[in-house]
Design a protein around this motif. Structure first.
Motif, PDB file in Angstrom:
ATOM      1  N   LYS A  49       1.131  -1.027   0.488  1.00 48.64           N
ATOM      2  CA  LYS A  49      -0.316   0.117   0.035  1.00 48.64           C
ATOM      3  C   LYS A  49       0.713   1.221   0.049  1.00 48.64           C
ATOM      4  CE  LYS A  49      -3.583  -2.564   1.861  1.00 48.64           C
ATOM      5  NZ  LYS A  49      -4.786  -2.086   3.429  1.00 48.64           N
ATOM      6  N   ALA A  54       1.253   3.677  -3.117  1.00 44.49           N
ATOM      7  CA  ALA A  54       1.296   3.846  -3.897  1.00 44.49           C
ATOM      8  C   ALA A  54       0.123   5.130  -4.333  1.00 44.49           C
ATOM      9  CB  ALA A  54       0.388   2.689  -4.926  1.00 44.49           C
ATOM     10  N   SER A  55       0.506   6.045  -5.302  1.00 43.03           N
ATOM     11  CA  SER A  55      -0.389   7.100  -5.022  1.00 43.03           C
ATOM     12  C   SER A  55      -1.124   7.138  -7.318  1.00 43.03           C
ATOM     13  CB  SER A  55      -0.130   8.632  -4.828  1.00 43.03           C
ATOM     14  OG  SER A  55      -1.206   9.479  -4.707  1.00 43.03           O
ATOM     15  N   TYR A  56      -1.392   6.725  -7.652  1.00 46.22           N
ATOM     16  CA  TYR A  56      -1.812   6.822  -8.826  1.00 46.22           C
ATOM     17  C   TYR A  56      -3.440   7.871  -9.231  1.00 46.22           C
ATOM     18  CZ  TYR A  56      -0.310   2.258  -8.377  1.00 46.22           C
ATOM     19  OH  TYR A  56       0.484   1.362  -7.962  1.00 46.22           O
ATOM     20  N   GLN A  74      -3.217   1.485  -4.179  1.00 49.22           N
ATOM     21  CA  GLN A  74      -3.499   2.821  -3.860  1.00 49.22           C
ATOM     22  C   GLN A  74      -4.784   2.797  -2.778  1.00 49.22           C
ATOM     23  OE1 GLN A  74      -4.158   6.178  -6.859  1.00 49.22           O
ATOM     24  NE2 GLN A  74      -4.895   7.471  -4.206  1.00 49.22           N
TER      25      GLN A  74
END
Length: 446
Positions: free
Chosen positions: A110, A112-114, A398
């Protein structure tokens, strides 16, 4: 899916309404006169007495994306999140299914930033009528969203920040066009259970098997039909698609165990398949040859879209399923279940799922892939939407974290926007996220 009863709505509202945190507010805010209606608090911001959206700039400065005034509450966000995780009761048709599904789940990374937060719009309220059906938000462009708000289908523009009513079903609705099979008497006070909007066509499905079809570029209603007069007639899901020849069709999944295909060029029923249990959701493969069928049975059915004959039953889920989606490559697909998991399948080897993804709170009620196939989003009943990097084998995700029941989620066709409908008497809203792009090359020009 479960038969609709009055206490279905109570199941959501009484157990999970975020309004409960207001009980912990300081006396200054408890003293407000809230006798008018449940929604009185919706229209006011505690600091300036007017409706308050949250922008990306405000969020970066520390404002809660939903406008919840945590600094004025006697409970922190972290503590309330922990309480929700501990107390949220996942609805199960097969007891303890959520407990037994964890052993096969993939451990994901966990953080991530998409998709970046853009805006929380509290002036547009997305609502739900049945607690198991969460496909009530549809984006037709990165700026245009359609959603259910009580008895109205609303259009929201993220460019103008304005809403307009597209369809009102609180009174009498009847078709203005004459077509074979059109139910010219129409319907009165339709309870909309599901919705789909695509290719300038809007289709709303109702609790009594109603289907209401409206072309967005034409006035009036084009087509009305009742799929069945069966007592168990709820329309559970609708999928709009185009045939290889370009003709627009839609598929309706129904609680009477039927899946019906309607041709919107001829305005008539073209196929009707019957199964052994209520069908909660269907998804047609990109090549239009296969249908995913999920419903009131732990098994997933893969069937021939022309004949309705079963190609393969897929086993692994432990409860009833309510969501499905094909990856654009037509090779893999996903199914969402009340056992708190989303399973990824590969048509080249259907003996077992290739990945099992676990939710935090409850059932996986909605699944969407981006049109380029890079990301998949899955929505739990409340509080969490998970966005996975498909190319990493669903290893990276994310986690979008908020408070409230989820009425639906939708990527825009160009993948640039992600919209999430939040149903809550106090903090109901529409969340908007934008795809993160790497524009670092521009920095060299500055």
């Amino acid at each position: 899916m479960s038969h609709y009863q009055e206490d279905d709505a109570e199941y959501m509202a009484d157990e999970y309404d975020v309004e409960d945190i207001d009980d912990d507010m300081d006396e200054e805010f408890r003293g407000r006169d809230m006798s008018g209606s449940d929604s009185d608090v919706d229209e006011y911001d505690y600091s300036n007495s007017k409706i308050s959206d949250t922008s990306a700039a405000e969020a970066r400065r520390g404002k809660d994306i939903q406008g919840i005034p945590w600094d004025r509450l006697s409970i922190t966000r972290e503590k309330y999140r922990q309480t929700r995780l501990e107390q949220y009761k996942n609805y199960e048709n097969i007891p303890h299914s959520g407990e037994g599904s964890g052993k096969d789940c993939k451990i994901t990374k966990k953080g991530a930033s998409y998709y970046d937060f853009r805006l929380n719009s509290r002036s547009v309220k997305s609502t739900i009528l049945h607690f198991q059906l969460r496909n009530l938000v549809w984006a037709t462009s990165k700026h245009d969203v359609y959603l259910m708000s009580h008895f109205s289908v609303m259009h929201w523009s993220s460019l103008t920040h304005k809403k307009r009513e597209i369809l009102n079903v609180s009174g009498h609705v009847a078709p203005s066009e004459k077509h074979p099979g059109n139910l010219m008497e129409g319907f009165t006070q339709t309870q909309v259970s599901t919705l789909a909007v695509k290719d300038k066509l809007l289709v709303a499905g109702g609790f009594q098997g109603e289907l209401i079809c409206k072309h967005l570029d034409r006035p009036g209603i084009s087509f009305c039909s009742r799929t069945t007069y069966d007592d168990n007639a709820i329309t559970n899901a609708i999928e709009i698609y185009a045939t290889p020849s370009g003709a627009v069709h839609f598929t309706a999944s129904n609680n009477d165990c039927g899946v019906r295909d309607f041709d919107m060029e001829k305005y008539q029923l073209s196929k009707h398949f019957h199964f052994l249990w209520p069908v909660n959701h269907t998804s047609l493969s990109p090549d239009r040859k296969l249908l995913i069928i999920v419903g009131d049975n732990p098994d997933v059915m893969l069937v021939d879209s022309d004949t309705g004959k079963t190609v393969m039953p897929l086993r692994g889920h432990l409860d009833y399923s309510f969501a499905s989606a094909w990856h654009p490559d037509g090779v893999t697909f996903a199914t969402g279940n009340q056992d708190k998991t989303c399973r990824i399948w590969d048509v080249r080897n259907l003996s077992r799922s290739v990945a099992v993804l676990k939710g935090n709170l409850g059932a996986i009620r909605s699944i969407r892939y981006t049109s380029d196939g890079k990301y998949m989003a899955m929505a739990e009943p409340a509080d969490f939407v998970h966005v996975y990097d498909v190319e990493s084998g669903y290893e990276n995700e994310q986690e979008i974290d908020f408070f409230g029941e989820i009425s639906g989620l939708s990527f825009s066709p160009d993948t640039e926007s992600l919209f999430i409908g939040v149903w809550d008497r106090t903090y109901g809203s529409l969340l908007e996220y934008g795809r993160r792009r790497n524009y670092s090359y521009l920095d060299s020009l500055m």
